[in-house]
Motif scaffolding. Sequence first.
Motif, PDB file in Angstrom:
ATOM      1  N   ALA A   1      26.319  79.014 -29.795  1.00 55.31           N
ATOM      2  CA  ALA A   1      25.989  78.376 -28.502  1.00 55.31           C
ATOM      3  C   ALA A   1      25.981  76.929 -28.701  1.00 55.31           C
ATOM      4  CB  ALA A   1      24.887  78.950 -27.746  1.00 55.31           C
ATOM      5  N   ALA A   2      25.165  76.464 -29.660  1.00 51.42           N
ATOM      6  CA  ALA A   2      25.212  75.002 -29.651  1.00 51.42           C
ATOM      7  C   ALA A   2      26.395  74.349 -30.166  1.00 51.42           C
ATOM      8  CB  ALA A   2      24.244  74.792 -30.954  1.00 51.42           C
ATOM      9  N   THR A   3      27.083  75.097 -30.750  1.00 47.88           N
ATOM     10  CA  THR A   3      28.442  74.483 -31.099  1.00 47.88           C
ATOM     11  C   THR A   3      29.300  74.409 -29.933  1.00 47.88           C
ATOM     12  OG1 THR A   3      28.602  75.596 -33.473  1.00 47.88           O
ATOM     13  CG2 THR A   3      30.731  74.887 -32.678  1.00 47.88           C
ATOM     14  N   PHE A   4      29.479  75.382 -28.994  1.00 42.62           N
ATOM     15  CA  PHE A   4      30.285  75.236 -27.841  1.00 42.62           C
ATOM     16  C   PHE A   4      29.748  74.308 -26.804  1.00 42.62           C
ATOM     17  CE2 PHE A   4      30.440  76.539 -23.314  1.00 42.62           C
ATOM     18  CZ  PHE A   4      31.842  77.010 -23.273  1.00 42.62           C
ATOM     19  N   PHE A   5      28.431  74.115 -26.862  1.00 42.24           N
ATOM     20  CA  PHE A   5      27.967  72.816 -25.941  1.00 42.24           C
ATOM     21  C   PHE A   5      28.329  71.683 -26.340  1.00 42.24           C
ATOM     22  CE2 PHE A   5      25.238  76.338 -24.065  1.00 42.24           C
ATOM     23  CZ  PHE A   5      25.860  76.393 -22.634  1.00 42.24           C
ATOM     24  N   ILE A   6      27.969  71.465 -27.795  1.00 41.70           N
ATOM     25  CA  ILE A   6      28.266  70.119 -28.537  1.00 41.70           C
ATOM     26  C   ILE A   6      29.834  69.944 -28.185  1.00 41.70           C
ATOM     27  CG2 ILE A   6      28.504  69.049 -30.550  1.00 41.70           C
ATOM     28  CD1 ILE A   6      26.014  70.668 -31.713  1.00 41.70           C
ATOM     29  N   HIS A   7      30.617  71.031 -28.450  1.00 40.33           N
ATOM     30  CA  HIS A   7      31.955  70.868 -28.389  1.00 40.33           C
ATOM     31  C   HIS A   7      32.418  70.348 -26.758  1.00 40.33           C
ATOM     32  CE1 HIS A   7      36.436  72.798 -28.439  1.00 40.33           C
ATOM     33  NE2 HIS A   7      36.501  71.172 -28.916  1.00 40.33           N
ATOM     34  N   LEU A   8      31.871  71.054 -25.930  1.00 36.77           N
ATOM     35  CA  LEU A   8      32.137  70.612 -24.269  1.00 36.77           C
ATOM     36  C   LEU A   8      31.660  69.617 -24.342  1.00 36.77           C
ATOM     37  CD1 LEU A   8      33.039  71.656 -21.523  1.00 36.77           C
ATOM     38  CD2 LEU A   8      30.678  72.752 -21.338  1.00 36.77           C
ATOM     39  N   PHE A   9      30.558  68.961 -24.292  1.00 41.17           N
ATOM     40  CA  PHE A   9      29.852  67.766 -23.827  1.00 41.17           C
ATOM     41  C   PHE A   9      30.521  66.529 -24.567  1.00 41.17           C
ATOM     42  CE2 PHE A   9      27.046  70.540 -21.798  1.00 41.17           C
ATOM     43  CZ  PHE A   9      26.972  70.432 -20.540  1.00 41.17           C
ATOM     44  N   TYR A  10      30.893  66.888 -25.924  1.00 44.11           N
ATOM     45  CA  TYR A  10      31.588  65.499 -26.529  1.00 44.11           C
ATOM     46  C   TYR A  10      32.856  65.382 -25.823  1.00 44.11           C
ATOM     47  CZ  TYR A  10      27.805  64.073 -29.958  1.00 44.11           C
ATOM     48  OH  TYR A  10      26.926  63.603 -30.454  1.00 44.11           O
ATOM     49  N   LEU A  11      33.450  66.569 -25.591  1.00 44.46           N
ATOM     50  CA  LEU A  11      34.780  66.334 -24.961  1.00 44.46           C
ATOM     51  C   LEU A  11      34.778  65.643 -23.536  1.00 44.46           C
ATOM     52  CD1 LEU A  11      36.667  69.379 -25.827  1.00 44.46           C
ATOM     53  CD2 LEU A  11      37.310  67.219 -26.684  1.00 44.46           C
ATOM     54  N   ALA A  12      33.876  66.160 -22.878  1.00 43.58           N
ATOM     55  CA  ALA A  12      33.571  65.422 -21.479  1.00 43.58           C
ATOM     56  C   ALA A  12      33.229  64.051 -21.618  1.00 43.58           C
ATOM     57  CB  ALA A  12      32.173  66.389 -20.914  1.00 43.58           C
ATOM     58  N   LEU A  13      32.509  63.684 -22.670  1.00 50.46           N
ATOM     59  CA  LEU A  13      32.224  62.258 -22.756  1.00 50.46           C
ATOM     60  C   LEU A  13      33.508  61.548 -23.033  1.00 50.46           C
ATOM     61  CD1 LEU A  13      30.465  59.653 -23.732  1.00 50.46           C
ATOM     62  CD2 LEU A  13      30.615  60.540 -26.030  1.00 50.46           C
ATOM     63  N   PHE A  14      34.405  62.093 -24.101  1.00 51.63           N
ATOM     64  CA  PHE A  14      35.759  61.308 -24.041  1.00 51.63           C
ATOM     65  C   PHE A  14      36.566  61.407 -22.981  1.00 51.63           C
ATOM     66  CE2 PHE A  14      34.676  61.686 -28.671  1.00 51.63           C
ATOM     67  CZ  PHE A  14      35.171  60.564 -28.913  1.00 51.63           C
ATOM     68  N   PHE A  15      36.609  62.445 -21.968  1.00 53.24           N
ATOM     69  CA  PHE A  15      37.313  62.488 -20.907  1.00 53.24           C
ATOM     70  C   PHE A  15      36.982  61.532 -19.761  1.00 53.24           C
ATOM     71  CE2 PHE A  15      39.599  66.059 -22.973  1.00 53.24           C
ATOM     72  CZ  PHE A  15      40.657  66.115 -22.435  1.00 53.24           C
ATOM     73  N   TRP A  16      35.603  61.471 -19.745  1.00 57.36           N
ATOM     74  CA  TRP A  16      35.025  60.501 -18.870  1.00 57.36           C
ATOM     75  C   TRP A  16      35.457  58.969 -19.246  1.00 57.36           C
ATOM     76  CZ3 TRP A  16      34.081  60.767 -13.766  1.00 57.36           C
ATOM     77  CH2 TRP A  16      33.641  61.764 -13.285  1.00 57.36           C
ATOM     78  N   MET A  17      35.417  58.781 -20.251  1.00 51.02           N
ATOM     79  CA  MET A  17      35.882  57.597 -20.918  1.00 51.02           C
ATOM     80  C   MET A  17      37.215  57.172 -20.647  1.00 51.02           C
ATOM     81  SD  MET A  17      33.587  56.954 -24.446  1.00 51.02           S
ATOM     82  CE  MET A  17      34.257  58.297 -25.327  1.00 51.02           C
ATOM     83  N   LEU A  18      37.959  58.262 -20.872  1.00 52.91           N
ATOM     84  CA  LEU A  18      39.500  58.119 -20.223  1.00 52.91           C
ATOM     85  C   LEU A  18      39.436  57.766 -18.853  1.00 52.91           C
ATOM     86  CD1 LEU A  18      42.413  58.378 -20.841  1.00 52.91           C
ATOM     87  CD2 LEU A  18      42.488  60.892 -20.648  1.00 52.91           C
ATOM     88  N   ALA A  19      38.858  58.698 -18.179  1.00 51.63           N
ATOM     89  CA  ALA A  19      38.802  58.453 -16.462  1.00 51.63           C
ATOM     90  C   ALA A  19      38.142  56.865 -16.170  1.00 51.63           C
ATOM     91  CB  ALA A  19      37.792  59.406 -16.042  1.00 51.63           C
ATOM     92  N   SER A  20      37.343  56.557 -17.005  1.00 50.90           N
ATOM     93  CA  SER A  20      36.895  54.977 -16.484  1.00 50.90           C
ATOM     94  C   SER A  20      37.987  54.147 -17.124  1.00 50.90           C
ATOM     95  CB  SER A  20      35.521  54.843 -17.403  1.00 50.90           C
ATOM     96  OG  SER A  20      35.167  53.482 -17.357  1.00 50.90           O
TER      97      SER A  20
END
Length: 1977
Positions: free
Chosen positions: A1732-1751
């Motif tokens: 579970a921890a690995t899944f959420f780390i993976h998910l939100f770090y990817l969200a961080l990068f994709f929001w940086m891409l959106a910015s």
Amino acid sequence: MSLNLPDRYVTQTVFQEAQAFFLFFIDLFPETYLIKADVPLKRAKGQKTLRVRMALPKAVGFVIVLLAIIYSLEHQGYRTSLNVFVQKLMGTKASDSHAREKRVASLESSVYVFQAVLDLSDLDRLRANLSTNPVITLIDGLAVVSNIKATTVCYSNGTDFQCRCEESLAWSYNNCITYGACDAIIGDTCGCINALPVDDQYCQTNSTPPVTVDADLILEVNIPVSSLSPFDINVVRDTLRLFSFPYTVNQTLKVTGVNLTTVCNPNSTGALQCQCEEQFAWSCDQCNTYGVCGNLTTLPCGCIHGLPSDGGLCEPITSIAPCPTSPPFTVDADLILEVNIPVSSLSSFDLNVVRETLRLFSFHYTVNQTFKVTGVNLTTVCNPNSTGALQCQCEEQFAWSCDQCNTYGVCGNLTTLPCGCIHGLPSDGGLCEPITSIAPCPTSPPFTVDADLILEVNIPVSSLSPYVINVVRDTLRVFSFPYTVNQTLKVTGVNLTTVCNPNSTGALQCQCEEQFAWSCDQCNTYGVCGNLTTLPCGCIHGLPSDGGLCEPITSIAPCPTSPPFTVDADLILEVNIPVSSLSPYVINVVRDTLRVFSFPYTVNQTLKVTGVNLTTVCNPNSTGALQCQCEEQFAWSCEQCNTYGVCGNLTTLPCGCIHGLPSDGGLCEPITSIAPCPTSPPFTVDADLILEVNIPVSSLSSFDINVVRDTLRLFSFPYTVNQTLKVTGVNLTTVCNPNSTGALQCQCEEQFAWSCDQCNTYGVCGNLTTLPCGCIHGLPSDGGLCEPITSIAPCPTSPPFTVDADLILEVNIPVSSLSSFDINVVRDTLRVFSFPYTVNQTLKVTGVNLTTVCNPNSTGALQCQCEEQFAWSCDQCNTYGVCGNLTTLPCGCIHGLPSDGGLCEPITSIAPCPVTTTTTMTPTPTSPRNITINTTITPTSTPSTNTTITPTSTPTTNTTMTPTSTPSTNTTITPTSSPTTNTTITPTSTPTTNTTITPTSTPTTNTTITPTSTPSTNTTIRPTSTATTNTTMTPMPAASTTPIAPSPTMTPIVEERKFSFVMDLDYDPAFNNPSNNVYQAVNDTIQEQSRKHISTFKSATLTRFRSGSTIVDYSVTATSFGDSEIKALEIGVFTKLAENFTMIFDSPTSIQFDPPFLGRSVTLTCGPIPTFLNFSGSWTAEWRHNGDLISEDSEHSFAKTSEGATLTVSRFIEADNGEYECRLKEGSIFRQKSNKVVFIKDTPLVQVRPLRQKVKCEVGKDVLLMCSVNSPYKVEFKDQPIDPAQSITFSFKIEECPTPNLKFTCQAVNSTSFKNEITLEFSTGVFLCDGGSEFGVGNLDERAEVSCGSDEVGKRIAECQSNGTWKVVEENCVLKLIQDLLDQSQFLTNNSLAAFLRELRNVTLRFRNEVVESSPNINATVEILNNVANITSSSNILINETEIEDILFTSGVLTEDESKQQWDFLNTKSTAKSLVTNRNVPKAKSASSIFLLSLERITTNLNNNSFEIATPSIILNKTTFTDNFSGDFNSSVEIDIPEANGRNKSITVMTFSSMDNVLPPRDKVNSTLKVINGKVTLVQSSGTVNNISFAFDIINDTLGNPQCVFWNFSLFDGLGGWDDKGCKLTFNVNNTVTCTCNHLTSFSILMSPFAPDSPVLDYITYAGVVISMVSLVICLIIEAVIWRKIRKSNTSYLRHVSIVNIALSLLIANIWFIIAAAISDADVKNKPACIAATFFIHLFYLALFFWMLASALLLLYRTVSVFGGDLSKHALLAIGFCMGYGAPLIIAIVTIAVTAPSGAYIRETGVCWLNWNQSKALLAFVIPALVIVVINLGILLVVLYKMLRRRAVVDASQAAEKNAVVVIARTVAFLTPFFGLTWGLGVGTMTDPHNEAIHISFAFFNSLQGFFILLFGTLLDKKVRSEIALMSQTSASGTRSTSGGTSSSNGLGIFRLWRRGRDGYNLPSNESGASHSYVNT
């Protein structure tokens, strides 16, 4: 040498001086010179000739010195007097007046010639000295040596001399003839003779000019490939080019030129490719024969495959005849030109231009001399359609094939095939084809659709007659179907299903027709008519509103079970009627009454009689006893029939009548409820009905038969016709079609075939050769049809598919390399080889016989000798001649190898040779002459009778009578004591010799041989010893001869018999010398015993001694031989010689044995011992296997019996196969051999399917049971009526449910101990897994078993999964050959070990793929090696070099790269049981540990020899050392032992190249992060070693942290692992790791990926994450406070939305990062929490990068589109959220879904992060992150570029913004944390993992990313600061002021003060531009 002297000086003085000159030579070299002149010269002590022999060194030296001095004295025609020179040398004085005087030529002089012979080697040097033509004067200048020249050069050729003449000289014709010319005789002279003439002749001047002969010499140079470089051949070419020609070798040999013609090099496969040099080529024949290299097509060619066997080489191109083929270089090729035209540039006219251009173009078009274009066709045009996909249209006269039309789909509404347009371009590159070349599409109707049409007919009641429905029924019955309405509509049938009539109330009652019914739902919904209770029903009230009608009964689902309160009860009513009142018809009255009674009969509401059955009628018989008869449909059970006896002659069971009424009250039972009797079903009769369908050819299409097949496949069986008839299946077996001649060809359907008899009777169609066949000519007249293949008996000729073939292998061995031992090696090898030997599934070698050995004799010709039990046929013996003095036929040796390829044949298969009757007639003393008549009658294919009459003193007359070429008959006539046979020889066309022989006694034998046109008869007559032959031969009148009158009495026929015996002596050729003691002793014994035992003895001859111990051959001639005499002779010779020699008696019988099964016991019996050997019982027995002595052990036991000896092999295995021999010794030797190889029989492998299965219990359901066995066995199902076969199938029918579990036994016929069982578990209910799988049915987690493949043993176990499928969870399938070896390995001994290991090696190499791809096979092989280690250790068996090599090859297969996956499975499973029984050996519980431990233990049992063995995967080196040892193994491991206590000891080193595939890299802390990064090395020593050093070459230099380890078998409770105890790291330099250990075992090094272990990094990481989290919380709070104030501008709003989501994603990711770190460091691992921890780390770090891409994309959008764009705020928000959360969610879910089921989602070390080693799941994060960083970096560069361009137009008064560097630095600082650019430092950590600065930078910037977001995104934003300052003022004074205060009431005033200092009050910002406003808004 010529000497010119004046005549007046020809005196004795002259000769004395001449003598002095030559004697000078003699004095110098007295031992070597011999000189002779034409006149004798005297010497003081005797006479010598002028022939001189000089030793080479002295002769050459003297001649050189002499000629050099002469040359130095030469001056203007003067020469120093040779006399003076000689006198000085001899110590005498000469007159000085003669020293220098003018040479005077005397006219009156004589010429004397002297001859000298020199022995020397440097002939050219002598010629050079003589070429100066020195002139030497003698006798004061009056004698001149005018000429010295070499005339003759003689060479020794080993046995004599060859004398060759010098230039311009030759031998005379007489010498050439007398001594033999060694070169050509030209012009009566020759240049060379084969002798040294005895009369001192020498070559004379040749007046004949020399003859020049041109010769081509071929020089072949072989250069090893290893020493060949690409430049070598160029060196040869350059050298030949620089060489000057012609080149004179000597006076007779001149080289005019040298051409390099041919160069041959090996290609990649090792075969030769022979290339011609420039101006040379191969001839056309050689190009065609050997094939042209590469793609060359021209002939003649320049390169071929291989060197011609005839020695041919490349020839000059100018001399090669043109190749005969017509146009030699023409090749037709289709070239496809694909033109891609951008859609934007394509107009409608373009394609027409192409078409017109191609039409106008003229063909043929010549490109060059070798290339011509014959035509160009535009075939295919592809255009994009409206969706962007291609539509490919064919040009005129072209179309797509049917397959492509169906595959890619036809464009538009086209329906015809082939089509002209498809969707897409075929992926295989296919294009439109010419219409004429496209095969017609299948003719099946393309648009046939089956449809059910419902026709509803409403008939007014008023017009309805009661019979109208019958009219409708009758009409439909007589109607013919199918009925064609039109071309597209055909009615296949009409069914009347439902008839509705109004009832009395006017409502409808709807009645179903026959075979139709209402469904259960409709019956319940609308109500059943009348009193009907059964469901489904046939009548309901009303017509269903949904239009439903009656349905076929077979398609209606069963109705729900009836209410649960109904109980069926059987009541038995017994009626006893007195016999007196019984009428014969009373029983009929009862039957009739019951039949007319109406049932069911309701007694009350709870009781209903459903039926009454009269079951049993008992009547007294004539004896008064009862006979109880069953009524129809009833019968007695099988047990009652057997117990009480069946009435009358009934034999069927169950029966209908028994004697007596059962005492248990039992009555007849319904037949359907009686269990089948054990023998066979009681009343079931299977019948095959043949349906023959004849279809007119005119109406037959290719589709019709497919319709029949499809219909039969869809039909449901079994189909019940009525109660007594059930169709269980319909098979289409035979289809007969007329062929081109109108005759029928009858083809069998699949799984059917014609029997062998029918195939042979009617002939097989086409070229089929296999029997049984699938097609014959015609339909059998007996009505026979194709039969199931499984029921066809094997054809009688031979086992199907087995072909015996004899292959002849001819081995040519150069004589130079042949030793006397070689052929024995071949013999021994063939003896020990195990047969049959399986090459593959279709080829088996059953035996190899060495038949013929040919050796050159002394003359170089071949003598071909047959091996034992083989001989040459009579014809070959006669044709090629028998070797030596052999006279018997057939013979064992001939001269030469037959030209027809014939070889020695088995003695048993050679036809008897023609009988040669030798009649010796000895006349009385008064007879003038002796006559011997030899008559040979030879039956051949062209019979002839050869009669030879040879008198001893008169001419011989040969008469040959040749009958016509008719078949001959061989007849043997043995006359009795007084026979009379008339014999007349009457040839038809040749003179006849009339010979009359008159015997003196009776009986008289007259023989008549009449060769005429009728078949001839060859008659062999064997008269008795008292018979006298009377032969009369009458000549024709045309010729006559003088009669020969022999004596009236003659001696009877003399016979010769051959014998041999064996002596236990080492053979010595000297035995054949008559003077040898052994020869004499043996010969005397033969003569003595022959005279003693042969009553009509004539002579005895000792033929020869030969090898094989020592074999003696001898022959005896006598008038006759009796059997008793022959036996007495052999015994007498044997017994007599046994007094002085050890004799060997070879038993005429062979060792008795019965071929055993594998692992079974077998006893070999030797004997009986002949009585004449006089063995007393103290004899000893010796047994041999393939020539090797057998020692008694646990598996081989010896015993003595009264008649001989026995050898018992308790468990016969593969290694025991071979030839056996026994020797019983007591003085003499009794020897007996097995007449064939003893081998094991193939063990029957009985396999069944299924093995254990749960079956859904359904009455009437068939369960298919299959059983098979390997050839040649058959199997049967025990107690089941199935005929035995190699493969059988039994269909078990379920009779009732529930049914108890059943077991079915399948066993081998005649070997019932080999069997297998099928277990069926019957169950009812609903099953989760019920998909028709071979595993049957089952519910969750239930298991089922099935057998393995045909060549495997074991089983496969499957488990029912939650998704309703079966998954194989355990597979124990092992190759049968390996399983057999495993079974054998438990009983190995020293006798069988070598053969066993050789067989193990052969099996593992032959089935390499099967072994390395199967973990059960690997595990079984490891167990075999472990058993070998156990047995060699426990029995102290020493392993030799050959045996350990076999082990290494087997082990090498197990370590190959292809086996890694199976080893990983075994190591993960780790359930192998400990196989080690030695208490002193550590236990191992994993297969990998067992494997390594087995090898360690095996190496401790090597013998004391030193050897080195190299296999592809393992290198073993065994050597000895004393004080120290150092070695380099496999160039990757160095071992050094500095000291070893001084005594001699051995060391064994085994280096593995791929043991890392076997051993897991787990260390003592169970960490698998490390990798085996060096060769695994096993070291064993016979002594104690306390200090050993290893130097390992690193395999992967990217790994670090080396650790010196050894394999500890005790770790992890026996699983094993790498341990560093006793080992330490010494050096790690230059990719070499040096380790030092204090013990010996298996070593290697472990290394791990580099991970910097720095406390600074840990502090930075954790401190940075905490600071970031606090900063992000503050950021979110500030954003929430000012949110309403920043929504006025779209750009500002969208920017802050990105900031908030970036901060939120990073905050959540950091929280989960902390949680994951805590979980990873915990002592107790929690895998679900970690996932579970690995899944959420993976998910939100990817969200961080994709929001940086959106910015970044938003900034790019605003930068490029300054004045706004087409997208609204809401659209941009939607895109941002889809990108920011949608894409990460998809990636994260896909990653966990793909990797989690296999356990490869998180790291195996317990660290909560994505896996890398197994699944590479980490790429799901790395790739998106790096791509986004790269994209954002590009966007940053674009923004900077835009800002700098716009800055050029900004007002120059803004001095603070003039510096571009400041602008760039500020922009980069602001955007870097939002674009994630610092994550790009991760690339640096991968490319330079050892750089700590990069790691610190990466940790610093990325852990503080949250702080930078707060700083640059919030705190430094002017608008945010303004809003915060404004809010602080409002909270302080309640009034918004712009003048500014001196202080602030809260801490936020600092932002206001900071803003004043930064911007001031009076200078509003005039900056514009989207970029700046975005950053600061």
